[in-house]
Design a protein around this motif. Structure first.
Motif, PDB file in Angstrom:
ATOM      1  N   LYS A  42       0.822  -1.225   0.000  1.00 34.37           N
ATOM      2  CA  LYS A  42       0.000   0.000   0.000  1.00 34.37           C
ATOM      3  C   LYS A  42       0.855   1.276   0.000  1.00 34.37           C
ATOM      4  N   HIS A  43       0.341   2.292  -0.658  1.00 29.21           N
ATOM      5  CA  HIS A  43       1.049   3.572  -0.766  1.00 29.21           C
ATOM      6  C   HIS A  43       0.989   4.377   0.520  1.00 29.21           C
ATOM      7  N   MET A  44       1.911   5.305   0.630  1.00 29.46           N
ATOM      8  CA  MET A  44       1.824   6.353   1.643  1.00 29.46           C
ATOM      9  C   MET A  44       2.323   7.652   1.032  1.00 29.46           C
ATOM     10  N   VAL A  64       1.626   8.844 -15.112  1.00 26.97           N
ATOM     11  CA  VAL A  64       2.414   7.655 -15.445  1.00 26.97           C
ATOM     12  C   VAL A  64       1.689   6.356 -15.078  1.00 26.97           C
ATOM     13  N   CYS A  65       0.703   6.441 -14.228  1.00 25.30           N
ATOM     14  CA  CYS A  65       0.042   5.224 -13.724  1.00 25.30           C
ATOM     15  C   CYS A  65      -0.645   4.459 -14.855  1.00 25.30           C
ATOM     16  N   PRO A  66      -0.238   3.217 -15.112  1.00 24.94           N
ATOM     17  CA  PRO A  66      -0.839   2.463 -16.214  1.00 24.94           C
ATOM     18  C   PRO A  66      -2.263   1.999 -15.919  1.00 24.94           C
ATOM     19  N   ALA A  67      -2.625   2.014 -14.649  1.00 22.78           N
ATOM     20  CA  ALA A  67      -3.958   1.529 -14.280  1.00 22.78           C
ATOM     21  C   ALA A  67      -4.935   2.673 -14.017  1.00 22.78           C
ATOM     22  N   GLN A  68      -4.467   3.897 -14.192  1.00 20.68           N
ATOM     23  CA  GLN A  68      -5.294   5.081 -13.896  1.00 20.68           C
ATOM     24  C   GLN A  68      -5.901   4.974 -12.496  1.00 20.68           C
ATOM     25  N   ALA A  69      -5.045   4.657 -11.542  1.00 29.56           N
ATOM     26  CA  ALA A  69      -5.519   4.427 -10.177  1.00 29.56           C
ATOM     27  C   ALA A  69      -5.349   5.647  -9.283  1.00 29.56           C
ATOM     28  N   ILE A  70      -4.651   6.669  -9.786  1.00 31.46           N
ATOM     29  CA  ILE A  70      -4.360   7.834  -8.939  1.00 31.46           C
ATOM     30  C   ILE A  70      -5.149   9.045  -9.410  1.00 31.46           C
ATOM     31  N   ARG A  71      -5.635   9.827  -8.452  1.00 28.82           N
ATOM     32  CA  ARG A  71      -6.290  11.102  -8.772  1.00 28.82           C
ATOM     33  C   ARG A  71      -5.655  12.174  -7.902  1.00 28.82           C
ATOM     34  N   GLU A  94      -5.911  10.620  -4.204  1.00 27.60           N
ATOM     35  CA  GLU A  94      -6.562   9.333  -3.972  1.00 27.60           C
ATOM     36  C   GLU A  94      -5.846   8.238  -4.743  1.00 27.60           C
ATOM     37  N   VAL A  95      -5.796   7.051  -4.149  1.00 27.78           N
ATOM     38  CA  VAL A  95      -5.309   5.862  -4.855  1.00 27.78           C
ATOM     39  C   VAL A  95      -6.403   4.805  -4.779  1.00 27.78           C
ATOM     40  N   ASP A  96      -6.806   4.324  -5.931  1.00 27.67           N
ATOM     41  CA  ASP A  96      -7.788   3.246  -5.985  1.00 27.67           C
ATOM     42  C   ASP A  96      -7.022   1.930  -5.880  1.00 27.67           C
ATOM     43  N   ARG A  99      -7.848  -0.855  -8.496  1.00 27.62           N
ATOM     44  CA  ARG A  99      -7.292  -0.680  -9.849  1.00 27.62           C
ATOM     45  C   ARG A  99      -5.770  -0.890  -9.856  1.00 27.62           C
ATOM     46  N   CYS A 100      -5.118  -0.485  -8.778  1.00 23.83           N
ATOM     47  CA  CYS A 100      -3.649  -0.486  -8.705  1.00 23.83           C
ATOM     48  C   CYS A 100      -3.085  -1.891  -8.934  1.00 23.83           C
ATOM     49  N   ILE A 101      -2.011  -1.960  -9.711  1.00 24.08           N
ATOM     50  CA  ILE A 101      -1.332  -3.242  -9.936  1.00 24.08           C
ATOM     51  C   ILE A 101       0.018  -3.272  -9.210  1.00 24.08           C
ATOM     52  N   PHE A 102       0.272  -2.268  -8.372  1.00 22.06           N
ATOM     53  CA  PHE A 102       1.466  -2.213  -7.527  1.00 22.06           C
ATOM     54  C   PHE A 102       2.764  -2.344  -8.340  1.00 22.06           C
ATOM     55  N   CYS A 103       2.765  -1.639  -9.451  1.00 19.75           N
ATOM     56  CA  CYS A 103       3.943  -1.671 -10.328  1.00 19.75           C
ATOM     57  C   CYS A 103       5.060  -0.767  -9.813  1.00 19.75           C
ATOM     58  N   GLY A 104       4.716   0.240  -9.020  1.00 16.71           N
ATOM     59  CA  GLY A 104       5.723   1.146  -8.458  1.00 16.71           C
ATOM     60  C   GLY A 104       6.112   2.293  -9.367  1.00 16.71           C
ATOM     61  N   MET A 105       5.447   2.456 -10.496  1.00 17.21           N
ATOM     62  CA  MET A 105       5.828   3.538 -11.418  1.00 17.21           C
ATOM     63  C   MET A 105       5.543   4.918 -10.838  1.00 17.21           C
ATOM     64  N   CYS A 106       4.515   5.038 -10.015  1.00 11.00           N
ATOM     65  CA  CYS A 106       4.219   6.327  -9.382  1.00 11.00           C
ATOM     66  C   CYS A 106       5.375   6.739  -8.486  1.00 11.00           C
ATOM     67  N   GLU A 107       5.875   5.783  -7.732  1.00  7.37           N
ATOM     68  CA  GLU A 107       7.000   6.039  -6.827  1.00  7.37           C
ATOM     69  C   GLU A 107       8.240   6.455  -7.625  1.00  7.37           C
ATOM     70  N   ARG A 116       5.182   6.758  -1.814  1.00  4.28           N
ATOM     71  CA  ARG A 116       6.040   5.586  -1.610  1.00  4.28           C
ATOM     72  C   ARG A 116       5.167   4.360  -1.395  1.00  4.28           C
ATOM     73  N   LEU A 117       5.661   3.235  -1.869  1.00  2.98           N
ATOM     74  CA  LEU A 117       4.928   1.991  -1.655  1.00  2.98           C
ATOM     75  C   LEU A 117       5.529   1.284  -0.442  1.00  2.98           C
ATOM     76  N   THR A 118       4.695   1.046   0.546  1.00  2.00           N
ATOM     77  CA  THR A 118       5.149   0.433   1.796  1.00  2.00           C
ATOM     78  C   THR A 118       5.030  -1.096   1.698  1.00  2.00           C
TER      79      THR A 118
HETATM   80  S1  SF4 Z   1       1.761   1.279  -8.182  1.00  2.00           S
HETATM   81 FE1  SF4 Z   1       1.491   1.403 -10.439  1.00  2.00          FE
HETATM   82  S2  SF4 Z   1      -0.665   0.929 -10.754  1.00  2.00           S
HETATM   83 FE2  SF4 Z   1      -0.440   1.415  -8.579  1.00  2.00          FE
HETATM   84  S3  SF4 Z   1      -0.923   3.564  -8.403  1.00  2.00           S
HETATM   85 FE3  SF4 Z   1       1.308   3.418  -8.668  1.00  2.00          FE
HETATM   86  S4  SF4 Z   1       1.659   3.579 -10.892  1.00  2.00           S
HETATM   87 FE4  SF4 Z   1      -0.504   3.142 -10.584  1.00  2.00          FE
END
Ligand code: SF4
Ligand code: SF4
Length: 145
Positions: A42-44, A64-71, A94-96, A99-107, A116-118
């Motif tokens: 999960k993000h923080m 950059v989010c490929p899943a369009q999970a961030i607003r 917001e992070v959905d 939808r998120c695939i936890f790819c880490g591209m946002c980070e 950051r992804l915790t």
């Molecule tokens: S981890 Fe990947 S899918 Fe999840 S919010 Fe970040 S960029 Fe989008």
């Protein structure tokens, strides 16, 4: 009759053998597995040492989010009560988590190391709306209960 007894004895033998073998399962939640250091959960949203929010609302993570999970909704930071280290911040974020695939591209994309992804991975809810993490939730790093 004899065949039946033999079959039962064989079955019981298999059962007792399995009882003494090491288990693949663990007694969760009392015991928890160790995850790899690179595990992404999960993000923080981070703050600096003075408590100011690091997010400047640039929207790169959203783009950059490929899943369009961030607003992200950016705004001028209030001057009377500084929440950000600069004059811009995200008034809404917001992070959905469905939808998120936890790819880490946002980070990776974040220029201020704000998102950051915790390692937190206990993500469950009774309804879909509870799986959308809002800014207040993301500013409080998730902890295991
Ligand atoms: S981890 Fe990947 S899918 Fe999840 S919010 Fe970040 S960029 Fe989008
Ligand atoms: S989390 Fe980082 S990339 Fe996303 S809007 Fe804030 S500063 Fe920009």
């Amino acid at each position: 009759m004899l065949e039946g007894v033999k079959a039962i004895a064989k079955g019981m033998g298999t059962t007792f053998k399995a009882l003494t073998e090491p288990r693949d399962t663990i007694a969760y939640p009392e015991k928890r597995r160790e995850y790899a250091p690179r595990f992404r959960g999960k993000h923080m949203l981070a703050r600096d040492e003075d408590g100011h929010e690091l997010c400047v609302g640039c929207g790169l993570c959203e783009a950059v989010c490929p899943a369009q999970a961030i607003r992200v909704v950016a705004a001028e930071a209030p001057t009377d009560k500084p929440v950000s280290w600069t004059n811009r911040y995200s008034v809404d974020y917001e992070v959905d988590l469905i939808r998120c695939i936890f790819c880490g591209m946002c980070e990776e994309a974040c220029p201020t190391n704000a998102v950051r992804l915790t390692p937190f991975n206990e993500l469950a809810a009774f309804n879909r709306l509870d799986m959308i993490a809002d800014k207040e939730e993301l500013l409080s790093p998730p902890v295991r209960r």
